[in-house]
Design an enzyme around this catalytic site. Structure first.
Site, PDB file in Angstrom:
ATOM      1  N   CYS A  25     -46.201 -36.593 119.053  1.00 26.69           N
ATOM      2  CA  CYS A  25     -44.749 -36.404 119.111  1.00 26.69           C
ATOM      3  C   CYS A  25     -44.140 -37.358 120.134  1.00 26.69           C
ATOM      4  O   CYS A  25     -43.077 -37.962 119.897  1.00 26.69           O
ATOM      5  CB  CYS A  25     -44.413 -34.954 119.474  1.00 26.69           C
ATOM      6  SG  CYS A  25     -44.965 -33.726 118.281  1.00 26.69           S
TER       7      CYS A  25
ATOM      8  N   CYS B 133     -47.495 -32.742 122.856  1.00 28.34           N
ATOM      9  CA  CYS B 133     -48.256 -33.455 121.822  1.00 28.34           C
ATOM     10  C   CYS B 133     -48.056 -34.960 121.967  1.00 28.34           C
ATOM     11  O   CYS B 133     -46.929 -35.463 121.905  1.00 28.34           O
ATOM     12  CB  CYS B 133     -47.812 -32.987 120.440  1.00 28.34           C
ATOM     13  SG  CYS B 133     -48.492 -33.971 119.090  1.00 28.34           S
TER      14      CYS B 133
END
Length: 590
Positions: free
Chosen positions: A513, A510
């Site tokens: 993230c 991600c």
């Protein structure tokens, strides 16, 4: 009684109607051909209003008609009345009251135009017939003879009646009739009635729009002022462009358009769930600029189905996308199908995750325009490079109407249930859909901002079929504890822990993230020895369902604080994941 279909022209009233017509011909046209008898409103008008109601009744019934012959017959009757009414009004044979706002006749005109704009919906039911009907209505419109005594103003455009508008023109269900296109045919003297068997479509010469490379134009205008960009947009597209107005600080767009001195159009999406203050702003803006905003509304049947099946506040439970799709995206799609370009108030600083790369002009990646197909719509963002504080300096300097909600802490304003004030220091988009992650905070109007190759409709990055990807792990430092599924389950069970925990639910693939990795690692270093444990739990793949059900996972990353004396974790509510924001969150709870 006149609500019964055809009642006036059947059951004996036809004779009364003919007597009234004869009386008017003999008593009102010899000496004063355009004068109106003082008795007319109690004679001809009474028949006229009855026929208006009959026509409106037919509009309701035709939507539910399953028989093709009856469907066409009803449309023929409505078209006959439409042309008949236009002649009466043009010749001043009925009182001017019929043109009053919200009169039965003006409501009929709006309903008739809205029905014509939705004819394609009947294609599956009447294959092959709908195309003929559309052609017939286009031909009927081009040959109608009516022109209203007064011409409505929209911005600085003169709005002409439907009689001069081809069928593919933009048709709104609001207070506007239409804008005369550049290729409109002149008015003819004869009247044409819809007939599916005899219609021949007119030849229309379209305006040829010269192709342009909008990537190059965007670079050329990158350092241009909003006023210069607005002027460029209005000059290029004329009648075929409109400003999208949400009832917030994008009123600046209308002021810029006004300052160019060019004609302009404004439309807005009325979702049915806006704040009262937003409706008050709509009214103030219309009066301030002397314009009529073109309002688009959601389909009543779709809204009814959504609310009946899922309730009034389903978006709090399963996300806002479905509600926005019904109340905003689909009405917008209908509006844009009548344009070649539109103007938005997007700014790069509004949502760093989705709008940071918005250009000042682009080919719209999500919607189609008047000509249909990919690339048929151009999207202008004149204030893309302007910061929010500068927008407000401009609004104050020009003394234009603004939404009173702004003075109550609201910055980004949408529907009432999905908008709230923000605190000092919070980002403006934190007041929208606050129960969701920042990266999901696009309602669908500007979904092209979200890159398809990296983000899906839920605001999360795309992954392989099993929910994982072959990328290196992140948050890899001695100060951050890697938790397994049993470890997290133990944290959930404990009601009296030795120390509080801060845990990030993440997926290494991600990009959001990845973007907060530096902040989270630095935070772990600062909390070292403070009595707060910092951990991470990889919640994608097979663990995703567990994380969604037990750990409040909505999208990645999700940050949880497990207090010392409570088993229930507390979710970090903000989209600002810098070290100071995270540290303030921890200090407030431990």
């Amino acid at each position: 009684m006149h609500h019964a279909e055809g009642h006036y022209m059947q059951h004996g009233r036809e004779r009364r109607y003919k007597i009234f017509n004869k009386w008017w011909s003999e008593n009102g046209t010899d000496d004063h051909p355009t004068a109106r008898s003082r008795f007319a409103s109690s004679t001809q008008d009474s028949c006229f209003w009855a026929q208006v109601e009959e026509a409106r009744d037919r509009l309701i019934k035709v939507r539910a008609e399953a028989d093709a012959r009856k469907f066409i017959k009803m449309l023929e009757d409505i078209t006959k009345f439409d042309q008949y009414a236009r002649r009466l009004i043009e010749n001043k044979e009925v009182s001017v009251d019929v043109l009053a706002q919200n009169s039965s006749y003006t409501l009929f005109i709006e309903e008739w135009k809205e029905f014509q704009s939705q004819l394609q919906l009947f294609q599956p039911q009447f294959p092959g017939i709908v195309e003929v009907v559309i052609m017939a209505l286009a031909f009927t419109s081009s040959t109608a003879i009516h022109e209203q005594p007064k011409v409505t103003q929209l911005g600085k455009f003169q709005l002409l009646d439907q009689a001069k508008i081809p069928s593919k023109s933009l048709i709104f269900s609001g207070r506007r009739c239409g804008v005369k296109p550049l290729y409109a045919e002149p008015k003819r003297n004869e009247s044409t009635v819809l007939s599916a068997a005899t219609i021949v479509a007119p030849e229309v010469t379209e305006k040829v729009v010269e192709a342009e490379d909008y990537e190059i134009l965007a670079k050329d205008l990158e350092n241009a002022s909003p006023l210069e960009i607005m002027d460029n947009a209005l000059e290029k597209f004329g009648d075929d462009i409109a400003i999208a107005f949400s009832g917030a600080e994008d009123v600046a767009l209308i002021e810029y358009a006004h300052l160019t001195g060019r004609p302009f159009r404004v439309f807005s999406l009325d979702t049915g769930r806006l704040n009262p203050e937003t409706y008050q702003l709509f009214d103030a803006v219309e009066k301030h600029y002397g314009i009529h905003i073109e309002y688009m509304f959601p389909d009543a049947v779709e809204v009814q189905a959504l609310v009946r099946s899922k309730g009034l506040f389903s978006f709090y439970e399963d996300g806002h996308q479905e509600c926005c799709r019904v109340r905003k995206v689909r009405p917008l799609r209908r509006a844009l199908k009548g344009l070649r370009a539109w103007i938005t108030g997007q700014r790069k600083d509004q949502s760093p995750g989705t709008r940071s790369e918005v250009p000042v002009v682009q080919v719209d990646p999500s919607f189609e325009g008047l000509d249909g197909g990919s690339g048929s719509l151009v999207k202008w963002n004149p204030v893309a490079n302007v910061e929010g504080k500068d927008i407000w300096n401009f609004l104050r300097a020009m003394n234009v109407p603004v939404n009173s909600l702004h003075s109550k802490g609201y910055v980004s304003i949408g529907c009432e249930p999905c908008t709230r004030p923000v605190l000092p220091g919070q980002h403006e988009r934190e007041g929208r859909w606050w129960w969701e992650d920042v990266k999901a905070k696009e309602c669908g109007l500007h979904k092209g901002n979200i890159k398809d190759e990296s983000v899906n409709g839920n605001g999360n990055s795309t992954v392989q079929a099993n929910g994982s990807a072959n990328v290196a792990d992140i948050f890899d430092t001695k100060d951050i504890v890697t938790l397994s599924r049993p470890g997290v389950e133990n944290l959930l069970k404990l009601e009296d822990r030795r120390e509080p925990w801060l845990v990030v639910l993440y997926a290494p693939w991600c990009r959001f993230c990845q973007a907060m990795e530096g902040s989270y690692v630095e935070l772990a270093e600062k909390l070292g020895g403070s009595g707060v444990k910092v951990g991470k739990f990889r919640a994608d793949g097979e663990e995703k369902t567990f994380a969604q059900q037990e750990l409040q996972l909505g999208s990645f990353p999700t940050i949880l604080f497990f207090p010392k004396h409570s088993s229930q974790p507390i979710k970090f509510p903000s989209e600002k994941r810098d070290v100071n924001s995270l540290l303030s969150f921890v200090n407030a709870l431990r």
